[in-house]
Design an enzyme around this catalytic site. Structure first.
Site, PDB file in Angstrom:
ATOM      1  N   SER A   1       0.788  -1.411   0.032  1.00 30.09           N
ATOM      2  CA  SER A   1      -0.127  -0.074  -0.066  1.00 30.09           C
ATOM      3  C   SER A   1       0.807   1.383   0.011  1.00 30.09           C
ATOM      4  O   SER A   1       0.371   2.175  -0.862  1.00 30.09           O
ATOM      5  CB  SER A   1      -1.004  -0.021   1.343  1.00 30.09           C
TER       6      SER A   1
ATOM      7  N   THR B   1      -5.040  -3.280   8.272  1.00 29.86           N
ATOM      8  CA  THR B   1      -4.868  -4.753   7.588  1.00 29.86           C
ATOM      9  C   THR B   1      -4.571  -5.753   8.602  1.00 29.86           C
ATOM     10  O   THR B   1      -4.701  -5.421   9.873  1.00 29.86           O
ATOM     11  CB  THR B   1      -3.618  -4.675   6.395  1.00 29.86           C
TER      12      THR B   1
ATOM     13  N   LYS C   1      -8.686  -5.829  11.295  1.00 26.89           N
ATOM     14  CA  LYS C   1      -9.563  -5.254  10.580  1.00 26.89           C
ATOM     15  C   LYS C   1     -10.946  -5.381  11.177  1.00 26.89           C
ATOM     16  O   LYS C   1     -11.711  -4.580  11.190  1.00 26.89           O
ATOM     17  CB  LYS C   1      -9.878  -6.349   9.076  1.00 26.89           C
TER      18      LYS C   1
ATOM     19  N   ASN D   1     -11.386  -1.650   6.630  1.00 28.05           N
ATOM     20  CA  ASN D   1     -10.005  -1.503   6.153  1.00 28.05           C
ATOM     21  C   ASN D   1      -9.596  -0.148   5.876  1.00 28.05           C
ATOM     22  O   ASN D   1      -8.448   0.058   5.388  1.00 28.05           O
ATOM     23  CB  ASN D   1      -9.877  -2.460   4.887  1.00 28.05           C
TER      24      ASN D   1
ATOM     25  N   ASP E   1     -13.157  -3.473   0.441  1.00 27.54           N
ATOM     26  CA  ASP E   1     -12.471  -4.760   0.012  1.00 27.54           C
ATOM     27  C   ASP E   1     -13.778  -5.267  -0.969  1.00 27.54           C
ATOM     28  O   ASP E   1     -13.364  -5.651  -2.088  1.00 27.54           O
ATOM     29  CB  ASP E   1     -12.392  -5.887   1.098  1.00 27.54           C
TER      30      ASP E   1
ATOM     31  N   GLY F   1     -14.188 -20.429   0.212  1.00 26.81           N
ATOM     32  CA  GLY F   1     -13.787 -19.622   1.588  1.00 26.81           C
ATOM     33  C   GLY F   1     -15.123 -18.894   2.202  1.00 26.81           C
ATOM     34  O   GLY F   1     -16.131 -18.455   1.590  1.00 26.81           O
ATOM     35  N   ALA F   2     -14.666 -18.700   3.499  1.00 24.11           N
ATOM     36  CA  ALA F   2     -15.693 -17.967   4.389  1.00 24.11           C
ATOM     37  C   ALA F   2     -15.289 -17.183   5.246  1.00 24.11           C
ATOM     38  O   ALA F   2     -15.634 -17.061   6.461  1.00 24.11           O
ATOM     39  CB  ALA F   2     -16.693 -18.935   4.794  1.00 24.11           C
TER      40      ALA F   2
ATOM     41  N   THR G   1     -14.168 -25.276   6.683  1.00 24.75           N
ATOM     42  CA  THR G   1     -14.948 -25.847   7.965  1.00 24.75           C
ATOM     43  C   THR G   1     -16.332 -25.102   7.468  1.00 24.75           C
ATOM     44  O   THR G   1     -16.540 -24.099   7.091  1.00 24.75           O
ATOM     45  CB  THR G   1     -14.305 -24.649   8.810  1.00 24.75           C
TER      46      THR G   1
ATOM     47  N   GLY H   1      -5.998 -11.217  -8.444  1.00 27.59           N
ATOM     48  CA  GLY H   1      -6.275 -10.498  -7.088  1.00 27.59           C
ATOM     49  C   GLY H   1      -5.697  -9.075  -7.438  1.00 27.59           C
ATOM     50  O   GLY H   1      -6.045  -8.137  -6.388  1.00 27.59           O
TER      51      GLY H   1
HETATM   52  P1  NAP Z   1      -8.985 -15.292   6.360  1.00 24.93           P
HETATM   53  O1  NAP Z   1     -10.145 -14.648   6.931  1.00 24.93           O
HETATM   54  O2  NAP Z   1      -8.223 -15.861   7.523  1.00 24.93           O
HETATM   55  O3  NAP Z   1      -9.756 -16.825   5.749  1.00 24.93           O
HETATM   56  C1  NAP Z   1      -9.058 -17.741   5.050  1.00 24.93           C
HETATM   57  C2  NAP Z   1      -9.937 -18.675   4.441  1.00 24.93           C
HETATM   58  O4  NAP Z   1      -9.186 -19.602   3.663  1.00 24.93           O
HETATM   59  C3  NAP Z   1     -10.898 -19.426   5.114  1.00 24.93           C
HETATM   60  O5  NAP Z   1     -12.122 -19.680   4.336  1.00 24.93           O
HETATM   61  C4  NAP Z   1      -9.961 -20.754   5.253  1.00 24.93           C
HETATM   62  O6  NAP Z   1     -10.711 -21.850   5.619  1.00 24.93           O
HETATM   63  C5  NAP Z   1      -9.555 -20.840   3.997  1.00 24.93           C
HETATM   64  N1  NAP Z   1      -8.183 -21.617   4.055  1.00 24.93           N
HETATM   65  C6  NAP Z   1      -7.121 -21.393   4.489  1.00 24.93           C
HETATM   66  N2  NAP Z   1      -5.993 -22.387   4.334  1.00 24.93           N
HETATM   67  C7  NAP Z   1      -7.000 -23.349   3.632  1.00 24.93           C
HETATM   68  C8  NAP Z   1      -6.691 -24.716   3.109  1.00 24.93           C
HETATM   69  N3  NAP Z   1      -5.498 -25.421   3.465  1.00 24.93           N
HETATM   70  N4  NAP Z   1      -7.522 -25.271   2.543  1.00 24.93           N
HETATM   71  C9  NAP Z   1      -8.682 -24.825   2.422  1.00 24.93           C
HETATM   72  N5  NAP Z   1      -9.287 -23.682   2.838  1.00 24.93           N
HETATM   73  C10 NAP Z   1      -8.325 -23.014   3.569  1.00 24.93           C
HETATM   74  O7  NAP Z   1      -8.241 -14.721   5.263  1.00 24.93           O
HETATM   75  P2  NAP Z   1      -8.652 -13.583   4.352  1.00 24.93           P
HETATM   76  O8  NAP Z   1      -8.454 -12.109   4.840  1.00 24.93           O
HETATM   77  O9  NAP Z   1     -10.068 -13.780   3.767  1.00 24.93           O
HETATM   78  O10 NAP Z   1      -7.524 -13.646   3.171  1.00 24.93           O
HETATM   79  C11 NAP Z   1      -7.709 -14.629   2.253  1.00 24.93           C
HETATM   80  C12 NAP Z   1      -6.831 -14.438   1.127  1.00 24.93           C
HETATM   81  O11 NAP Z   1      -7.252 -13.333   0.270  1.00 24.93           O
HETATM   82  C13 NAP Z   1      -5.291 -14.229   1.390  1.00 24.93           C
HETATM   83  O12 NAP Z   1      -4.496 -14.856   0.503  1.00 24.93           O
HETATM   84  C14 NAP Z   1      -5.284 -12.811   1.084  1.00 24.93           C
HETATM   85  O13 NAP Z   1      -3.938 -12.391   0.867  1.00 24.93           O
HETATM   86  C15 NAP Z   1      -6.307 -12.476   0.181  1.00 24.93           C
HETATM   87  N6  NAP Z   1      -6.690 -11.142   0.155  1.00 24.93           N
HETATM   88  C16 NAP Z   1      -6.419 -10.281  -1.173  1.00 24.93           C
HETATM   89  C17 NAP Z   1      -6.933  -9.108  -1.116  1.00 24.93           C
HETATM   90  C18 NAP Z   1      -6.874  -8.362  -2.455  1.00 24.93           C
HETATM   91  O14 NAP Z   1      -7.003  -7.270  -2.506  1.00 24.93           O
HETATM   92  N7  NAP Z   1      -6.541  -8.906  -3.414  1.00 24.93           N
HETATM   93  C19 NAP Z   1      -7.528  -8.416  -0.237  1.00 24.93           C
HETATM   94  C20 NAP Z   1      -7.768  -9.175   0.980  1.00 24.93           C
HETATM   95  C21 NAP Z   1      -7.188 -10.553   1.219  1.00 24.93           C
HETATM   96  P3  NAP Z   1     -11.481 -22.266   7.141  1.00 24.93           P
HETATM   97  O15 NAP Z   1     -12.644 -21.418   7.621  1.00 24.93           O
HETATM   98  O16 NAP Z   1     -11.725 -23.716   6.977  1.00 24.93           O
HETATM   99  O17 NAP Z   1     -10.241 -22.168   7.906  1.00 24.93           O
END
Ligand code: NAP
Length: 317
Positions: free
Chosen positions: A46, A91, A95, A116, A131, A155-156, A180, A274
């Site tokens: 950023s 970040t 958040k 954010n 976001d 994802g959730a 999950t 992304g």
């Molecule tokens: P988060 O809240 O921690 O959520 C992570 C998600 O990934 C959960 O649904 C989790 O499932 C799942 N997950 C993690 N490891 C896994 C595995 N080995 N197998 C299956 N599912 C798995 O994270 P977040 O903040 O949403 O971020 C997620 C991703 O988005 C990151 O890579 C981040 O860099 C990216 N992101 C990108 C932007 C952008 O602007 N492009 C913005 C924000 C985030 P469970 O619930 O089962 O744990």
């Protein structure tokens, strides 16, 4: 005497680094401060993205990273008022935790449970999340309006929540699948409470159920961290389930072309990286703070350059 310019300095001049430094050197007594609060924050792209945009717009602002430990978050947020910081991004991991320290949050941030972007107007701190709108804008810029689109979100977590709410609000029909299951159920229930029964469905995270769900979908969105550096060979869905008529989005931006996007491309599907969401969510934040239209393309190029030059990049914005 002839002084030889070191190669490193000459390269910096040629790459525009000197221009960026000139912006930092133009910081004056009346320069407004923006920043990002995170832990860790040192890999954030950023600062590069926002300072490049600030310079392109000729604004008297500077954007700096603040490393804030979780137990110091309250003090840091109070400090924003004391220091008259104009606004900050929030970040990982703050958040959600930042919400109680703010004077108010937008309806969208309240629903999603995540902030954010904080804006400081005369000592009143307001939180919002860019976001979801950032993701939505990136999709619309690429493929047009999403109204009526059927989307399956993998994802959730925090991003899934922001994206799912934004898509449903824009008229998408959303299904959710998560490792999950209970988290997907909770998110679907929250969406249905906000937008009405049937606004979101849950799909079991097994091939058979995903295959059936995808056969009725137009768009697949990965919001999990699967496939992110340092495990770029991982993929969040069996590639055999992909097909050419799908629009496939991955919000992971490191690597830029994840294995999911590469497999989707291979079978002829349209793809979206992304990095587009990253630039858009930052652009919306900058617009909130300054009231100026943000140069999204310039911000995207700055983010790409920062990702390219820092070697090892982690997933926070
Ligand atoms: P988060 O809240 O921690 O959520 C992570 C998600 O990934 C959960 O649904 C989790 O499932 C799942 N997950 C993690 N490891 C896994 C595995 N080995 N197998 C299956 N599912 C798995 O994270 P977040 O903040 O949403 O971020 C997620 C991703 O988005 C990151 O890579 C981040 O860099 C990216 N992101 C990108 C932007 C952008 O602007 N492009 C913005 C924000 C985030 P469970 O619930 O089962 O744990």
């Amino acid at each position: 005497m002839v002084v030889k310019v070191p190669d490193e300095v000459r390269n910096n001049i040629e790459s525009g680094e000197v221009k960026r430094q000139a912006h930092i050197l133009s910081v004056r007594g009346d320069t407004r401060v923006l920043g990002v609060l995170g832990c860790p924050v040192e890999h954030s792209v950023s600062p590069a993205m926002q300072n490049t945009a600030i310079q392109a717009l000729g604004l008297n602002y500077v954007y700096v990273p603040f490393h804030v430990l979780p137990e110091k978050l309250g003090g840091a947020v109070q400090g924003l008022c004391a220091l008259e910081v104009a606004g900050v991004n929030i970040t990982i991991p703050h958040k959600r935790a930042v919400i109680p320290f703010l004077d108010s949050v937008s309806e969208r941030a309240r629903l999603v449970g995540s902030v954010n972007t904080v804006t400081n107007v005369d000592g009143v701190l307001t939180g919002d999340t860019t976001d979801g709108p950032g993701f939505l804008q990136s999709v619309e810029a690429e493929w047009g309006a999403v109204d009526g689109t059927r989307a399956l979100i993998l994802g959730a977590g925090g991003s899934a929540k922001a994206i799912a709410f934004a898509l449903v609000e824009a008229g998408c029909l959303v299904s959710l699948s998560n490792r999950t299951r209970s988290k997907a159920d909770e998110l679907a229930e929250a969406i249905c409470r906000a937008f009405g029964e049937g606004s979101a469905a849950v799909v079991e995270n097994v091939d058979g159920a995903l295959r059936e769900a995808l056969s009725g979908c137009d768009m697949l969105i990965n919001t999990t961290s699967v496939g992110m550096h340092p495990k770029p060979d991982e993929i969040p869905v069996n590639p055999e389930l992909l097909r050419s008529s799908l629009m496939v989005c991955d919000i992971v931006y490191n690597p830029l072309k994840t294995r999911l996007l590469a497999e989707a491309e291979r079978c002829g599907a349209r793809t979206l990286s992304g990095i587009k969401m990253l630039a858009r969510q930052g652009a919306i934040s900058l617009e909130k703070w300054t009231g100026c239209k943000a140069p999204v393309d310039i911000m995207e190029r700055a983010a790409l350059a920062a990702l390219g030059s820092s070697g090892e990049v982690h997933g926070n914005s």
